[in-house]
Design a protein around this motif. Structure first.
Motif, PDB file in Angstrom:
ATOM      1  N   TRP A 251       0.875  -0.884   0.001  1.00 16.43           N
ATOM      2  CA  TRP A 251      -0.304  -0.119  -0.286  1.00 16.43           C
ATOM      3  C   TRP A 251       1.404   0.871  -0.434  1.00 16.43           C
ATOM      4  N   LYS A 252       0.225   2.013  -0.766  1.00 17.35           N
ATOM      5  CA  LYS A 252       1.489   3.306  -0.989  1.00 17.35           C
ATOM      6  C   LYS A 252       0.784   4.281  -0.264  1.00 17.35           C
TER       7      LYS A 252
ATOM      8  N   LEU B  97       6.415   5.535  -9.358  1.00 16.05           N
ATOM      9  CA  LEU B  97       5.792   5.269 -10.865  1.00 16.05           C
ATOM     10  C   LEU B  97       7.717   4.830 -11.036  1.00 16.05           C
ATOM     11  N   ARG B  98       8.559   6.266 -10.768  1.00 19.80           N
ATOM     12  CA  ARG B  98      10.019   6.274 -11.757  1.00 19.80           C
ATOM     13  C   ARG B  98      11.469   4.923 -10.843  1.00 19.80           C
ATOM     14  N   LYS B  99       9.794   4.523  -9.612  1.00 12.34           N
ATOM     15  CA  LYS B  99      10.862   2.776  -8.771  1.00 12.34           C
ATOM     16  C   LYS B  99      10.399   2.212  -9.196  1.00 12.34           C
ATOM     17  N   GLY B 100       9.649   2.615 -10.247  1.00 15.15           N
ATOM     18  CA  GLY B 100       9.047   0.644 -10.824  1.00 15.15           C
ATOM     19  C   GLY B 100       7.990   0.260 -10.082  1.00 15.15           C
ATOM     20  N   TRP B 101       7.360   1.354  -9.206  1.00 13.57           N
ATOM     21  CA  TRP B 101       5.682   1.075  -8.113  1.00 13.57           C
ATOM     22  C   TRP B 101       4.929   1.470  -9.572  1.00 13.57           C
ATOM     23  N   GLU B 102       3.529   0.496  -9.758  1.00 10.62           N
ATOM     24  CA  GLU B 102       2.035   0.545 -10.653  1.00 10.62           C
ATOM     25  C   GLU B 102       1.016   0.523  -9.796  1.00 10.62           C
ATOM     26  N   PRO B 103      -0.362   0.896 -10.177  1.00 16.27           N
ATOM     27  CA  PRO B 103      -1.625   1.468  -9.505  1.00 16.27           C
ATOM     28  C   PRO B 103      -1.776  -0.884 -10.365  1.00 16.27           C
ATOM     29  N   VAL B 104      -2.011  -1.244  -8.847  1.00 14.18           N
ATOM     30  CA  VAL B 104      -2.758  -2.503  -9.248  1.00 14.18           C
ATOM     31  C   VAL B 104      -4.512  -2.513  -9.595  1.00 14.18           C
ATOM     32  N   PRO B 105      -4.613  -3.116 -11.081  1.00 17.15           N
ATOM     33  CA  PRO B 105      -5.471  -2.977 -11.545  1.00 17.15           C
ATOM     34  C   PRO B 105      -7.208  -3.109 -10.685  1.00 17.15           C
ATOM     35  N   ALA B 106      -8.435  -2.666 -10.227  1.00 15.93           N
ATOM     36  CA  ALA B 106      -9.379  -2.441  -9.968  1.00 15.93           C
ATOM     37  C   ALA B 106      -9.667  -4.398 -10.177  1.00 15.93           C
TER      38      ALA B 106
ATOM     39  N   SER C  49      -7.438   1.430 -10.612  1.00 18.18           N
ATOM     40  CA  SER C  49      -6.388   0.752  -9.620  1.00 18.18           C
ATOM     41  C   SER C  49      -7.627   0.763  -7.709  1.00 18.18           C
ATOM     42  N   VAL C  50      -7.181  -0.519  -7.308  1.00 22.84           N
ATOM     43  CA  VAL C  50      -7.697  -0.082  -5.888  1.00 22.84           C
ATOM     44  C   VAL C  50      -7.091   0.861  -4.951  1.00 22.84           C
ATOM     45  N   GLU C  51      -7.710   1.462  -3.896  1.00 18.62           N
ATOM     46  CA  GLU C  51      -7.670   2.755  -3.434  1.00 18.62           C
ATOM     47  C   GLU C  51      -8.325   2.341  -1.962  1.00 18.62           C
ATOM     48  N   ARG C  52      -8.459   2.905  -1.189  1.00 18.00           N
ATOM     49  CA  ARG C  52      -8.869   2.864   0.501  1.00 18.00           C
ATOM     50  C   ARG C  52      -8.324   4.179   1.316  1.00 18.00           C
TER      51      ARG C  52
ATOM     52  N   GLU D 274       2.158  -2.285  -7.378  1.00 14.54           N
ATOM     53  CA  GLU D 274       2.523  -3.769  -7.406  1.00 14.54           C
ATOM     54  C   GLU D 274       3.733  -3.485  -8.136  1.00 14.54           C
ATOM     55  N   ARG D 275       5.218  -3.348  -7.753  1.00 10.75           N
ATOM     56  CA  ARG D 275       6.842  -4.052  -8.217  1.00 10.75           C
ATOM     57  C   ARG D 275       6.977  -5.491  -8.318  1.00 10.75           C
ATOM     58  N   PRO D 276       8.568  -5.231  -9.488  1.00  7.33           N
ATOM     59  CA  PRO D 276       8.769  -6.641  -9.149  1.00  7.33           C
ATOM     60  C   PRO D 276       9.850  -6.940  -7.818  1.00  7.33           C
ATOM     61  N   THR D 277       9.185  -8.156  -7.650  1.00  8.85           N
ATOM     62  CA  THR D 277      10.329  -8.215  -6.246  1.00  8.85           C
ATOM     63  C   THR D 277      11.597  -8.543  -6.102  1.00  8.85           C
ATOM     64  N   GLU D 278      12.065  -8.531  -7.687  1.00 10.73           N
ATOM     65  CA  GLU D 278      13.923  -8.335  -7.187  1.00 10.73           C
ATOM     66  C   GLU D 278      13.786  -6.775  -7.341  1.00 10.73           C
ATOM     67  N   LEU D 279      13.292  -5.940  -7.815  1.00  8.97           N
ATOM     68  CA  LEU D 279      13.563  -4.621  -7.452  1.00  8.97           C
ATOM     69  C   LEU D 279      13.530  -3.867  -5.597  1.00  8.97           C
TER      70      LEU D 279
END
Length: 172
Positions: free
Chosen positions: A62-63, A80-89, A104-107, A114-119
């Motif tokens: 959650w961001k 977004l620059r660091k690789g985070w993208e909104p999870v589609p609803a 997107s999922v918001e609360r 979401e971001r690749p686990t590697e990053l």
């Protein structure tokens, strides 16, 4: 012919029309069970930001999207620059209101990203390295002495640094 002593019945029918509608108490009990099914415990201490399982190779977090209704575009751009993208609803419709049109999922000012686990693992390793470096720098400041002065090699004057984790006292 109307009888003079008899008054016409002006009362409405209190029973109402007989319909096939469900008994209100049964309907209320069914709805309460439905709500408990997706809410779980009604305690206020429940997690308001549960993380659904992320796809393989991805990490959900959650961001912050807004504070007191005020969005922070600079923060979102940084994410977004660091690789985070909104999870589609559409991926987690159970987390959004029925019939929603959200992208997107918001609360509560937070957005599920979401971001690749590697990053994610790489960023955590960088954070740990920085934290350890700061601790080492402070330890060397405590143990060191200015040039031209005596050292702190003697056990009577050397700093006693203990590392450990203890619960922190919270003042009342």
């Amino acid at each position: 012919m109307v009888t003079p002593n008899k008054k016409p019945d002006m009362r409405p029918d209190l029973r109402g029309a007989m319909t096939n509608e469900e008994d209100p108490r049964a309907r209320a009990a069914r709805r309460a069970a439905e709500v408990r099914g997706h809410l779980g415990d009604m305690d206020d201490g429940t997690n308001q930001f549960p993380l659904p399982p992320a796809p393989d190779g991805w990490t959900y977090e959650w961001k912050r999207k807004s504070v007191m209704g005020q969005e922070d575009p600079a923060h979102m751009t940084d994410l977004l620059r660091k690789g985070w993208e909104p999870v589609p609803a559409t991926r987690h419709p159970e987390m959004m209101p029925t019939g929603n049109t959200y992208e997107s999922v918001e609360r509560k000012g937070m957005i599920l990203m979401e971001r690749p686990t590697e990053l994610v693992e790489e960023a955590r390793a960088i954070g740990q390295r920085r934290a350890r470096g700061q601790v080492r720098a402070k330890e060397s400041q405590l143990a060191g002495t200015p040039d031209g002065t005596l050292s702190r090699d003697d056990p009577r004057v050397s700093p006693k640094i203990k590392k450990g984790y203890e619960p922190m006292q919270i003042p009342e």
